[in-house]
Design a protein around this motif. Sequence first.
Motif, PDB file in Angstrom:
ATOM      1  N   GLU A 127       0.842  -1.205   0.000  1.00 33.09           N
ATOM      2  CA  GLU A 127       0.000   0.000   0.000  1.00 33.09           C
ATOM      3  C   GLU A 127       0.874   1.250   0.000  1.00 33.09           C
ATOM      4  O   GLU A 127       0.622   2.205  -0.745  1.00 33.09           O
ATOM      5  N   ARG A 128       1.917   1.245   0.837  1.00 27.37           N
ATOM      6  CA  ARG A 128       2.850   2.371   0.854  1.00 27.37           C
ATOM      7  C   ARG A 128       3.573   2.514  -0.479  1.00 27.37           C
ATOM      8  O   ARG A 128       3.759   3.618  -1.001  1.00 27.37           O
ATOM      9  N   LEU A 129       3.983   1.369  -1.025  1.00 32.94           N
ATOM     10  CA  LEU A 129       4.720   1.393  -2.285  1.00 32.94           C
ATOM     11  C   LEU A 129       3.866   1.943  -3.418  1.00 32.94           C
ATOM     12  O   LEU A 129       4.351   2.696  -4.273  1.00 32.94           O
ATOM     13  N   ALA A 130       2.600   1.571  -3.437  1.00 29.78           N
ATOM     14  CA  ALA A 130       1.705   2.067  -4.488  1.00 29.78           C
ATOM     15  C   ALA A 130       1.620   3.586  -4.440  1.00 29.78           C
ATOM     16  O   ALA A 130       1.645   4.259  -5.477  1.00 29.78           O
ATOM     17  N   SER A 131       1.532   4.156  -3.234  1.00 31.21           N
ATOM     18  CA  SER A 131       1.483   5.618  -3.100  1.00 31.21           C
ATOM     19  C   SER A 131       2.796   6.258  -3.540  1.00 31.21           C
ATOM     20  O   SER A 131       2.804   7.279  -4.228  1.00 31.21           O
ATOM     21  N   SER A 132       3.919   5.632  -3.164  1.00 31.07           N
ATOM     22  CA  SER A 132       5.233   6.175  -3.522  1.00 31.07           C
ATOM     23  C   SER A 132       5.452   6.153  -5.027  1.00 31.07           C
ATOM     24  O   SER A 132       5.909   7.139  -5.616  1.00 31.07           O
ATOM     25  N   THR A 133       5.131   5.038  -5.661  1.00 28.72           N
ATOM     26  CA  THR A 133       5.357   4.930  -7.103  1.00 28.72           C
ATOM     27  C   THR A 133       4.423   5.848  -7.885  1.00 28.72           C
ATOM     28  O   THR A 133       4.815   6.415  -8.906  1.00 28.72           O
ATOM     29  N   GLU A 134       3.206   6.011  -7.398  1.00 26.14           N
ATOM     30  CA  GLU A 134       2.268   6.923  -8.072  1.00 26.14           C
ATOM     31  C   GLU A 134       2.807   8.350  -8.034  1.00 26.14           C
ATOM     32  O   GLU A 134       2.758   9.079  -9.037  1.00 26.14           O
ATOM     33  N   ALA A 135       3.346   8.753  -6.862  1.00 23.54           N
ATOM     34  CA  ALA A 135       3.900  10.104  -6.741  1.00 23.54           C
ATOM     35  C   ALA A 135       5.129  10.269  -7.622  1.00 23.54           C
ATOM     36  O   ALA A 135       5.300  11.295  -8.297  1.00 23.54           O
ATOM     37  N   LEU A 136       5.988   9.250  -7.633  1.00 24.26           N
ATOM     38  CA  LEU A 136       7.200   9.319  -8.455  1.00 24.26           C
ATOM     39  C   LEU A 136       6.863   9.350  -9.943  1.00 24.26           C
ATOM     40  O   LEU A 136       7.400  10.156 -10.706  1.00 24.26           O
TER      41      LEU A 136
END
Length: 229
Positions: free
Chosen positions: A162-171
């Motif tokens: 879940e955290r990774l999905a948010s990070s990759t979306e922002a990146l």
Amino acid sequence: MTPDRAYATARQLIDPDADYTVHVRTDTGWTQPADPDHRELPGLDVLLAARRLLRARPAGHVGSTHPDTLDMHTGDGRLWLRFTATTLGDNDPGPAEPAADERAPQGLWRLLGLSGSSLAPLARCDLTDSDLVTLARTCLTLSRAHPLPQPGMPPEAALLLERLASSTEALDSGLPSAPDIDDDFSRTELLTLADTALALYRTHGDPNDLLGRPEVLLLAHLAYDDTPP
């Protein structure tokens, strides 16, 4: 060229699905090991040899003068190997009479990881930050096709994803304040995602071709590390 960058180059030069003949440079020219089982290696093993050589101290050198040929020099200059795709046939370097194993240059079997080697093919501690980020994204890709939780997967993986999905979306959307994945996650967390990616790949494979060659190659590296000695 830094070791990490040189290894990335080696990845592009080596086909993990191909087989490569092994040649050793001696005073009399190119030769092959006496043991027939040591005269040919699969591409993945050649790439692992390149990683070992580039991570040695002093670091070795990996280069190529032909798309299907890879030369490796140890950092101390004592060993020069050439790996040539078997499909080249008559274009091989033309090895002389095979040398006896006991006359092989010092360190050959340790570098190749063959009989007598005390080196593991690959350890998780040898993975670069870039490797771990690639594996984390691989885990995210596979989890979208096969959502967690699933039996045998780390219990914390779902929250990490879940955290990774948010990070990759922002990146991926180019937000200027978005931190890099390897800055946003600890190495332990990235290794958990890497192991989850391997578990998902072992369970479900990649029937829809969601992954590219670099991702599959890194998963194969993780599988090597899990292989009993």
